[in-house]
Design a protein around this motif. Sequence first.
Motif, short mmCIF file in Angstrom:
data_model
loop_
_atom_site.label_atom_id
_atom_site.label_comp_id
_atom_site.label_asym_id
_atom_site.label_seq_id
_atom_site.Cartn_x
_atom_site.Cartn_y
_atom_site.Cartn_z
N HIS A 34 5.28 7.54 8.13
CA HIS A 34 6.23 6.44 7.93
C HIS A 34 5.51 5.13 7.66
CE1 HIS A 34 9.31 9.20 9.24
NE2 HIS A 34 8.58 9.46 10.31
N SER A 35 4.23 5.21 7.35
CA SER A 35 3.44 4.00 7.11
C SER A 35 3.90 3.28 5.85
CB SER A 35 1.96 4.36 6.98
OG SER A 35 1.21 3.19 6.70
N GLU A 36 3.76 1.97 5.88
CA GLU A 36 4.01 1.14 4.70
C GLU A 36 2.84 1.24 3.72
OE1 GLU A 36 6.33 -2.53 6.87
OE2 GLU A 36 4.13 -2.49 6.90
N ILE A 37 1.69 1.66 4.22
CA ILE A 37 0.46 1.61 3.44
C ILE A 37 -0.09 3.01 3.18
CG2 ILE A 37 -1.89 0.70 3.30
CD1 ILE A 37 -0.97 -1.49 5.30
N LEU A 38 -0.32 3.30 1.90
CA LEU A 38 -0.91 4.57 1.47
C LEU A 38 -2.24 4.27 0.80
CD1 LEU A 38 -0.94 7.60 0.63
CD2 LEU A 38 0.53 6.95 -1.30
N LEU A 112 6.45 9.92 1.56
CA LEU A 112 6.02 8.78 2.37
C LEU A 112 6.77 7.49 2.04
CD1 LEU A 112 2.22 9.49 2.15
CD2 LEU A 112 3.60 9.68 4.21
N ARG A 113 7.08 7.28 0.76
CA ARG A 113 7.72 6.06 0.30
C ARG A 113 7.01 4.79 0.77
NH1 ARG A 113 12.12 7.65 -2.28
NH2 ARG A 113 13.27 9.47 -1.58
N PRO A 114 5.71 4.66 0.42
CA PRO A 114 4.96 3.48 0.86
C PRO A 114 5.42 2.22 0.13
CG PRO A 114 3.68 4.70 -0.72
CD PRO A 114 4.92 5.52 -0.45
N LYS A 115 5.14 1.09 0.75
CA LYS A 115 5.41 -0.20 0.11
C LYS A 115 4.15 -0.76 -0.53
CE LYS A 115 9.20 -1.21 3.19
NZ LYS A 115 9.65 -1.88 4.38
N ILE A 116 2.98 -0.26 -0.07
CA ILE A 116 1.69 -0.69 -0.60
C ILE A 116 0.83 0.55 -0.85
CG2 ILE A 116 -0.43 -1.99 -0.15
CD1 ILE A 116 1.22 -3.73 1.80
N ILE A 117 0.22 0.61 -2.04
CA ILE A 117 -0.74 1.68 -2.35
C ILE A 117 -2.08 1.02 -2.64
CG2 ILE A 117 -1.41 3.47 -4.00
CD1 ILE A 117 1.57 4.11 -4.35
N VAL A 118 -3.10 1.48 -1.93
CA VAL A 118 -4.46 0.99 -2.14
C VAL A 118 -5.31 2.15 -2.64
CG1 VAL A 118 -6.50 -0.06 -1.09
CG2 VAL A 118 -4.21 -0.68 -0.26
N ALA A 144 2.74 -5.39 -8.87
CA ALA A 144 3.96 -4.70 -8.45
C ALA A 144 4.33 -3.68 -9.52
CB ALA A 144 5.09 -5.69 -8.26
N ARG A 145 4.69 -2.48 -9.06
CA ARG A 145 5.15 -1.44 -9.96
C ARG A 145 6.18 -0.59 -9.21
NH1 ARG A 145 0.73 2.32 -12.01
NH2 ARG A 145 0.04 0.48 -13.12
N LYS A 146 7.39 -0.53 -9.77
CA LYS A 146 8.47 0.27 -9.18
C LYS A 146 8.65 -0.03 -7.69
CE LYS A 146 7.95 4.07 -12.44
NZ LYS A 146 7.67 5.48 -12.61
N ASN A 147 8.73 -1.29 -7.34
CA ASN A 147 8.95 -1.75 -5.97
C ASN A 147 7.82 -1.38 -5.01
OD1 ASN A 147 11.46 -2.96 -6.56
ND2 ASN A 147 12.43 -0.94 -6.49
N VAL A 148 6.63 -1.14 -5.54
CA VAL A 148 5.46 -0.84 -4.72
C VAL A 148 4.34 -1.79 -5.15
CG1 VAL A 148 3.72 0.89 -4.12
CG2 VAL A 148 6.09 1.60 -4.49
#
Length: 185
Positions: A34-38, A112-118, A144-148
Amino acid sequence: MYTYDELKQFVEQCTRCPLCRTRNRSVMGKGDLHSEILFIAEAPGRNEDDAGIPFVGKSGELFDRMLDKIGMCREEIYLTNIVKCHPPGNRDPKPEEKELCMPYLKYETLLLRPKIIVCLGRVAAQRIIRPDYRITREHGIFIARKNVWMTAFYHPSAVLRDETKLPEMEADFRRLKEKQMEIRC
């Protein structure tokens, strides 16, 4: 729709490319579902191939130190690779290997639906963000891309080879924490 456990089982039993013949273990992502960060790296290394866990060994220790500096730990993030099996000789994954593993990564991301991808490293950034991504110029810059929100950091193994990049990596992790706080507001 498959569950996370079903996806993990698919990855563990995968024979889609020749890497299945040389791996010890496939390496599914690990962390908070459930993390915001992937965090996405390129492929498991030798230590990960032995353990079946992403980012163990010296690169993992550096990664953990960077998280600790921003008041986070692995249990709060999710960490995975594009390719789920260790390429022999620690070579970069071949384009066809990345393509055959992409459905697993896409499904992981969907679950996962993350909000941030690193992206960790050039290879991951060029596959996930953009083929001409220049990590030396663009690391730590969010788009930003597709709300991420997406960015790339130097791969910890690259920083271990060239410790002059350590201050930049630390600054990137601080920017990550700032972006996390920003999206929560």
